[in-house]
Design a protein around this motif. Structure first.
Motif, PDB file in Angstrom:
ATOM      1  N   ASN A 261       0.028 -39.836   8.539  1.00 44.15           N
ATOM      2  CA  ASN A 261      -1.321 -40.340   8.794  1.00 44.15           C
ATOM      3  C   ASN A 261      -1.290 -41.364   9.915  1.00 44.15           C
ATOM      4  O   ASN A 261      -0.380 -42.209   9.981  1.00 44.15           O
ATOM      5  N   TRP A 262      -2.330 -41.275  10.786  1.00 50.16           N
ATOM      6  CA  TRP A 262      -2.505 -42.243  11.866  1.00 50.16           C
ATOM      7  C   TRP A 262      -3.692 -43.148  11.523  1.00 50.16           C
ATOM      8  O   TRP A 262      -4.759 -42.674  11.163  1.00 50.16           O
ATOM      9  N   VAL A 263      -3.471 -44.461  11.658  1.00 52.82           N
ATOM     10  CA  VAL A 263      -4.552 -45.431  11.463  1.00 52.82           C
ATOM     11  C   VAL A 263      -4.426 -46.494  12.536  1.00 52.82           C
ATOM     12  O   VAL A 263      -3.370 -46.654  13.164  1.00 52.82           O
ATOM     13  N   LYS A 264      -5.523 -47.212  12.745  1.00 53.98           N
ATOM     14  CA  LYS A 264      -5.508 -48.379  13.620  1.00 53.98           C
ATOM     15  C   LYS A 264      -5.681 -49.609  12.737  1.00 53.98           C
ATOM     16  O   LYS A 264      -6.626 -49.696  11.949  1.00 53.98           O
ATOM     17  N   VAL A 265      -4.739 -50.535  12.836  1.00 51.69           N
ATOM     18  CA  VAL A 265      -4.755 -51.714  11.972  1.00 51.69           C
ATOM     19  C   VAL A 265      -5.995 -52.549  12.263  1.00 51.69           C
ATOM     20  O   VAL A 265      -6.291 -52.866  13.423  1.00 51.69           O
ATOM     21  N   ASP A 266      -6.745 -52.911  11.203  1.00 52.88           N
ATOM     22  CA  ASP A 266      -7.946 -53.768  11.296  1.00 52.88           C
ATOM     23  C   ASP A 266      -9.045 -53.160  12.149  1.00 52.88           C
ATOM     24  O   ASP A 266      -9.917 -53.883  12.656  1.00 52.88           O
ATOM     25  N   ASP A 267      -9.048 -51.867  12.333  1.00 51.01           N
ATOM     26  CA  ASP A 267     -10.102 -51.233  13.134  1.00 51.01           C
ATOM     27  C   ASP A 267     -10.026 -49.726  12.914  1.00 51.01           C
ATOM     28  O   ASP A 267      -9.128 -49.220  12.239  1.00 51.01           O
ATOM     29  N   ASP A 268     -11.002 -49.029  13.497  1.00 51.68           N
ATOM     30  CA  ASP A 268     -11.029 -47.569  13.403  1.00 51.68           C
ATOM     31  C   ASP A 268     -10.365 -46.954  14.624  1.00 51.68           C
ATOM     32  O   ASP A 268     -10.413 -47.508  15.737  1.00 51.68           O
ATOM     33  N   VAL A 269      -9.755 -45.804  14.416  1.00 45.14           N
ATOM     34  CA  VAL A 269      -9.211 -45.049  15.536  1.00 45.14           C
ATOM     35  C   VAL A 269     -10.369 -44.621  16.438  1.00 45.14           C
ATOM     36  O   VAL A 269     -11.438 -44.246  15.943  1.00 45.14           O
ATOM     37  N   PRO A 270     -10.251 -44.718  17.776  1.00 45.16           N
ATOM     38  CA  PRO A 270     -11.332 -44.298  18.674  1.00 45.16           C
ATOM     39  C   PRO A 270     -11.860 -42.921  18.299  1.00 45.16           C
ATOM     40  O   PRO A 270     -11.108 -42.021  17.914  1.00 45.16           O
ATOM     41  N   SER A 271     -13.179 -42.788  18.412  1.00 45.72           N
ATOM     42  CA  SER A 271     -13.835 -41.566  17.935  1.00 45.72           C
ATOM     43  C   SER A 271     -13.383 -40.322  18.677  1.00 45.72           C
ATOM     44  O   SER A 271     -13.342 -39.235  18.104  1.00 45.72           O
ATOM     45  N   HIS A 272     -13.063 -40.470  19.949  1.00 49.80           N
ATOM     46  CA  HIS A 272     -12.667 -39.272  20.701  1.00 49.80           C
ATOM     47  C   HIS A 272     -11.158 -39.050  20.691  1.00 49.80           C
ATOM     48  O   HIS A 272     -10.660 -38.175  21.401  1.00 49.80           O
ATOM     49  N   ALA A 273     -10.394 -39.856  19.898  1.00 48.48           N
ATOM     50  CA  ALA A 273      -8.954 -39.626  19.763  1.00 48.48           C
ATOM     51  C   ALA A 273      -8.712 -38.319  19.017  1.00 48.48           C
ATOM     52  O   ALA A 273      -9.423 -37.972  18.069  1.00 48.48           O
ATOM     53  N   VAL A 274      -7.705 -37.598  19.421  1.00 43.10           N
ATOM     54  CA  VAL A 274      -7.372 -36.308  18.832  1.00 43.10           C
ATOM     55  C   VAL A 274      -6.055 -36.456  18.066  1.00 43.10           C
ATOM     56  O   VAL A 274      -5.046 -36.860  18.645  1.00 43.10           O
ATOM     57  N   ILE A 275      -6.076 -36.147  16.779  1.00 42.67           N
ATOM     58  CA  ILE A 275      -4.884 -36.197  15.941  1.00 42.67           C
ATOM     59  C   ILE A 275      -4.538 -34.783  15.511  1.00 42.67           C
ATOM     60  O   ILE A 275      -5.331 -34.113  14.844  1.00 42.67           O
ATOM     61  N   THR A 276      -3.368 -34.337  15.924  1.00 42.49           N
ATOM     62  CA  THR A 276      -2.895 -32.997  15.584  1.00 42.49           C
ATOM     63  C   THR A 276      -1.540 -33.116  14.918  1.00 42.49           C
ATOM     64  O   THR A 276      -0.522 -33.339  15.586  1.00 42.49           O
ATOM     65  N   GLY A 277      -1.544 -33.002  13.596  1.00 46.67           N
ATOM     66  CA  GLY A 277      -0.280 -33.145  12.869  1.00 46.67           C
ATOM     67  C   GLY A 277       0.287 -34.533  13.055  1.00 46.67           C
ATOM     68  O   GLY A 277      -0.304 -35.538  12.672  1.00 46.67           O
ATOM     69  N   ALA A 278       1.449 -34.618  13.703  1.00 47.87           N
ATOM     70  CA  ALA A 278       2.115 -35.901  13.922  1.00 47.87           C
ATOM     71  C   ALA A 278       1.791 -36.498  15.280  1.00 47.87           C
ATOM     72  O   ALA A 278       2.328 -37.549  15.626  1.00 47.87           O
TER      73      ALA A 278
END
Length: 475
Positions: A261-278
């Motif tokens: 799982n990818w997270v941004k500490v104390d904030d949300d991951v940018p909306s247009h960020a793309v997470i594919t698996g790892a």
């Protein structure tokens, strides 16, 4: 009367001590050795006499029964066989030794009184195959486990050592004596495992005089929580505004984590960020994306994470090159080829790729057999270059002016234009010399006819005539 009794007692004591001493000396001549033999194998008993005086040697068993008298065997036990008999030795073998054969055997020499020497036979019984047992088949890192190793029915008692990989560990032994006078040894090992212990063998080594390299082993299976590491795939250098960011999360554990799982500490991951698996991919970075990005992985043992701190730098700026009011000029050097007397006299011109004003100094006449090159390319000039000009040429090129270049094929005449003279004024401290050389060329033009008629052979007139025409065209 008392004195007589005392003397008799002293005599008796002396005779007794003398006889004992004599017995000791004689008994030292009869020797034998103790024997240790593994059950089922053969034992050799040897009775040896030094300085024998034809006395008879015999061998007795622990029950004082005669096994051999000289070379005869009164005992009806075919396992005893005569190996050697002589005046100085009686050697007997005992095959298929069993535990009941253990005891003290007597070598006896028929003297007066008889002398004896004793050979103790010890029967060794090896333990059975060691048995290793583990309390836990599958372990988790940080947990404590216990193993036991047992060596049964041996004589004497065995000793047990423990090895984990190439490191020896201490165990706690316990020795039990069985009803048949055998020994059973059990060793208990307690230790804490780590993830590095996964797949490492634990070996129980049994030491016993009857056996060698007797051991058993068991491989550890250790589960551990994931090891997580973030790898920057792009960019390789600083992260700047407008660029893209690509991160890969590498996680390894036992059991292997199924997802990350990818997270941004104390904030949300940018909306247009793309997470594919790892993988995490962010386009068109800007400073609002600064922060800590965390990759988390988990399995049945636990959870781990790794952090990447993103700092977006300003986009690189390009500084325009400064402009000046001065006008850039170009030096043009024209070369002219002079044919031989038997060739066509029409001149040809050719621009040089590199210009070197130092080579454009005045010479007394045209260099017919030299190729004029740029100074930066180890120029080879004419033999007639003025002394002042040669001082400013590269050191390894100065010696070339003692002779004409034998490799060149073109005959050239070089003229310095006014533009080249202007550049030389800024680049060379000897501009006055260059200017004087140019003026001297013009003066030579006026003396062309005289030079041709008096100083130059008749066959070279066409060369100077061509040069005269060229100078006139350049004016």
């Amino acid at each position: 009367m008392a004195n007589t009794g005392s003397g008799s007692l002293a005599t008796i004591l002396f005779l007794f001590m003398f006889q004992a001493a004599l017995h000791k000396v004689v008994s030292q001549n009869l020797v034998t050795d103790n024997v240790s033999v593994v059950e089922g194998e053969m034992a050799i008993i040897s009775c040896r006499v030094k300085d024998n005086d034809d006395s008879v040697i015999q061998l007795l068993n622990p029950n004082r029964q005669t096994i051999y008298f000289r070379d005869m065997r009164p005992l009806k036990d075919a396992r005893f066989q005569l190996v050697n008999f002589s005046e100085n030795e009686l050697r007997v073998s005992l095959s298929n030794v069993s535990l009941s054969d253990e005891g003290r055997y007597v070598c006896q020499l028929y003297t007066d009184p008889p002398q004896e020497a004793y050979a103790d036979i010890t029967v060794l019984i090896p333990p059975g195959n060691p048995i290793i047992e583990a309390r836990d088949e599958v372990l988790s890192e940080g947990n404590e486990t216990e193993m036991t190793c047992t060596a049964m029915s041996s004589k004497p008692a065995a000793t047990i050592r423990w090895m984990k990989g190439d490191k020896e560990l201490p165990g706690k032994p316990r020795v039990d004596l069985t009803y048949d006078k055998m020994y059973t040894v059990t060793s208990r090992l307690t230790f804490t495992v780590s993830k590095e212990d996964d797949g490492v063998p634990v070996v129980c080594i049994v030491d016993h005089p009857a056996v060698k390299d007797f051991q058993a082993q068991k491989y550890l299976e250790v589960q551990y929580k994931p090891e997580v590491k973030i790898v920057v795939e792009f960019p390789q250098g600083l992260t700047r505004e407008g660029e893209n960011l690509e991160l890969t999360c590498k996680a390894k554990g036992k059991p292997q984590p199924q997802r990350v799982n990818w997270v941004k500490v104390d904030d949300d991951v940018p909306s247009h960020a793309v997470i594919t698996g790892a993988d995490l991919y962010i386009e068109n970075l800007n400073k609002s994306y600064n922060g800590t990005y965390r990759c988390m992985a988990s399995n049945s043992v636990g959870e781990s994470f790794d952090d990447y701190i993103l700092y977006v730098y300003d986009a690189p700026t390009t500084t325009p090159k400064p402009t000046t009011a001065s006008t850039t000029t170009t030096t043009i050097i024209t070369t002219m080829s002079y044919p031989e007397a038997n060739q066509d006299t029409a001149p040809s011109t050719e621009p040089a790729a590199h210009a070197c004003p130092l080579l454009l100094l005045h010479t007394r006449h045209c260099c017919w057999k030299c190729q004029l090159c740029a100074c930066c390319q180890s120029a080879i000039g004419c033999t007639d270059l003025s002394l002042e000009a040669t001082k400013h040429l590269p050191r390894r090129s100065q010696t070339t002016f003692d002779f004409c270049c034998i490799n060149c094929k073109a005959k050239m005449f070089v003229s310095l234009s006014f533009t080249a003279k202007s550049q030389a004024e800024h680049k060379h401290p000897f501009f006055p010399l260059l200017f004087a050389g140019t003026a001297l060329v013009k003066w030579l033009h006026q003396l062309t006819n005289y030079s041709v008629s008096l100083k130059v052979p008749q066959r070279n007139k066409t060369h100077f005539e061509a040069r005269t025409d060229y100078i006139n065209s350049m004016r």
